[in-house]
Design an enzyme around this catalytic site. Sequence first.
Site, mmCIF file in Angstrom:
data_model
loop_
_atom_site.group_PDB
_atom_site.id
_atom_site.type_symbol
_atom_site.label_atom_id
_atom_site.label_comp_id
_atom_site.label_asym_id
_atom_site.label_seq_id
_atom_site.Cartn_x
_atom_site.Cartn_y
_atom_site.Cartn_z
ATOM 1 N N LYS A 203 0.821 -1.214 0.000
ATOM 2 C CA LYS A 203 0.000 0.000 0.000
ATOM 3 C C LYS A 203 0.851 1.259 0.000
ATOM 4 O O LYS A 203 0.471 2.265 -0.582
ATOM 5 C CB LYS A 203 -0.963 0.005 1.195
ATOM 6 C CG LYS A 203 -2.072 -1.005 1.049
ATOM 7 C CD LYS A 203 -3.289 -0.656 1.869
ATOM 8 C CE LYS A 203 -4.428 -1.608 1.546
ATOM 9 N NZ LYS A 203 -5.548 -1.488 2.474
ATOM 10 N N LYS B 286 -6.929 -12.188 -5.920
ATOM 11 C CA LYS B 286 -8.107 -12.320 -5.070
ATOM 12 C C LYS B 286 -9.220 -11.365 -5.532
ATOM 13 O O LYS B 286 -8.930 -10.259 -5.981
ATOM 14 C CB LYS B 286 -7.685 -11.963 -3.643
ATOM 15 C CG LYS B 286 -8.627 -12.406 -2.565
ATOM 16 C CD LYS B 286 -8.043 -12.079 -1.196
ATOM 17 C CE LYS B 286 -8.877 -11.014 -0.514
ATOM 18 N NZ LYS B 286 -8.587 -10.792 0.886
ATOM 19 N N LYS C 217 -12.471 -5.842 -3.055
ATOM 20 C CA LYS C 217 -13.358 -4.690 -3.224
ATOM 21 C C LYS C 217 -12.622 -3.486 -3.782
ATOM 22 O O LYS C 217 -13.232 -2.565 -4.282
ATOM 23 C CB LYS C 217 -14.088 -4.360 -1.927
ATOM 24 C CG LYS C 217 -13.274 -4.337 -0.660
ATOM 25 C CD LYS C 217 -14.254 -4.313 0.511
ATOM 26 C CE LYS C 217 -13.684 -4.154 1.893
ATOM 27 N NZ LYS C 217 -12.714 -4.997 2.425
#
Length: 337
Positions: free
Chosen positions: A117, A200, A203
């Site tokens: 991130k 994966k 969202k």
Amino acid sequence: MNVRPSQKIMLSAVQPSHQLTLGNYLGALKNWIKLQHDYECIFFAVDLHALTVKRDPAQLKEQTYQAVATYIASGIHPDQAILFIQSHVPEHAELSWILNCFTYMGELGRMTQYKDKSTQQGKNIPAGLFTYPVLMAADILLYQTHLVPVGEDQKQHLEITRDLAIRINHLYGENLFTVPEIYSPPIGARIMSLQNPQIKMSKSDPDPNGVIYLMDSDDQIKKKFKRAVTDSGQEIIYRNDQPGIKNLIDISCALTGKTPEEWVNQYRGKQYGHLKIETADRVIETIAPIRSKTAELLKDRNYLDALLKQGAHRAREKAQRTLSRVYDKIGCVGGRY
Ligand code: TRP
């Protein structure tokens, strides 16, 4: 109220960032619902964690309500489980500060989620992104949690939580914190992107076609499955070198509890198209009732607010018990509670 075989505490949380996905439902929520009768359950929406990247305030509020409504619509009983919003229980932020003082820069720097991130953030990396796992440890340790069901990507954060509990217990008394165990969902619950079955279903995926959101309409779900990337072969088989087909079978397994072999047998001699359309139908069958219940709940904010207030109240009672012991042990003058 059911009598539970143990009063052990199970706790988990979802970040109200973006909308919840089929991956969240099959990988997390569905397990929580199954386990909620065996444990005393604590579930919440981590709005403070969501602040570690830039958010639109109105959207964060809406998605927090949405997360809570989805929990209930999916089958979590708010009168049994303790259901609340993280920022409603200030003890999370308080314990987080204390834990920060016992966490090493080196161990936080090794977290893969932080590395990923922070690279995406560029130059100005918020300190909150670095200390994110410490707040998560506070979430868990506040409630003397025994079991934490989380996905693969959160295991490292659970390890740090356990290390912190052990470290602080060692310094101040063996039973200050319960050392939590990780609960890994059964195989097959790891749902991948429909557009790139190597990653994966997330969202935050920039390609919405790869992701089934729990609020997607039936039409959107059908379209996304029709466009799902499959493999170059013809046959419906369950193998790692056919990740697209494997993912569709995994989704069907997670929805129904059937095994991959049973699905492979059922689709013998059929084409990819059949599997795509029928998987979409199975998904709709599960999601459509959750979607309409969620929408109904979202219309009644007073009900949700009252329920969340009650949840926060129940959570605080437990959280304060831990926090006052912690303050006392580490040398802060007591008497606040
Ligand atoms: N970090 C978790 C995630 O992104 C969410 C989370 C926050 C959590 N606090 C938690 C999960 C405590 C389990 C327990 O999925």
